[in-house]
Design a protein around this motif. Structure first.
Motif, PDB file in Angstrom:
ATOM      1  N   ASN A  42       0.862  -1.179   0.000  1.00 43.66           N
ATOM      2  CA  ASN A  42       0.000   0.000   0.000  1.00 43.66           C
ATOM      3  C   ASN A  42       0.893   1.222   0.000  1.00 43.66           C
ATOM      4  N   ASN A  62      -2.132   0.417  -4.730  1.00 42.58           N
ATOM      5  CA  ASN A  62      -2.065  -0.844  -3.993  1.00 42.58           C
ATOM      6  C   ASN A  62      -1.677  -1.975  -4.937  1.00 42.58           C
ATOM      7  N   SER A 102      -5.154  -0.197  -8.300  1.00 44.08           N
ATOM      8  CA  SER A 102      -4.711  -1.403  -7.614  1.00 44.08           C
ATOM      9  C   SER A 102      -4.327  -2.431  -8.668  1.00 44.08           C
TER      10      SER A 102
END
Length: 170
Positions: A42, A62, A102
């Motif tokens: 993260n 992420n 992500s």
């Protein structure tokens, strides 16, 4: 076997853990599917105007890494449950307006090689998910195939940027 160096699945996993330990946090493996390694990264980036209390922007990046070893030649039937699991994780990802992107990465460690059609299908595989029309970011699913007998790493387009993590030592 290239360079006369033989690598088994356990040695490859140790290599990955060494490379990733600085940035990734190891996570417990989920009960739904067996994984050899699960890790998460993260990262956040923020900009300020003169003082930290005046934030101009904030974005989050992420990475979710899932690694599994296969001791027999890899087939698409063996891979499909893992792809479905990660698709579901992407669908259920909770995001905020600060979330930018992500990357969900599936690393398939093939100790006995793989069927030729599997490599073709997975290197052209694409799965992308937008959250709230991209206002809350997006996710991509990267697939990496570590063919240990041939010491060859294959990956799809989403895996291009992070492929160096998973490549074999030269």
């Amino acid at each position: 076997m290239k360079d006369g160096i033989k690598m088994d699945g356990q040695a490859y996993l140790q290599l990955l853990q060494q490379r990733l330990q600085r940035y990734f946090d190891c996570k417990p493996t989920p009960e739904e599917l067996p994984f050899a390694l699960v890790a998460e990264l993260n990262a956040a980036d923020e900009g300020y105007f003169i003082v930290p209390s005046i934030k101009t922007y904030s974005v989050q990046h992420n990475e979710y890494l899932y690694v599994q070893r296969f001791e027999q030649p890899l087939t698409m039937a063996m891979v499909q449950p893992y792809l479905n699991y990660l698709r579901q994780k992407m669908q259920n990802l909770v995001t905020t307006t600060e979330h930018m992107n992500s990357l969900f990465a599936l690393v398939l460690v093939c100790e006995k090689g793989l069927e030729p059609s599997v490599q073709q299908e997975l290197t052209t595989f694409k799965y992308h998910k937008d959250y709230c029309f991209s206002l809350k970011g997006w996710s991509d699913l990267a697939v990496f195939i570590a063919d240990l007998p041939n010491r060859q790493l294959s990956y799809n387009k989403a895996g291009r940027k992070t492929a160096a993590y998973f490549d074999f030592p030269h």
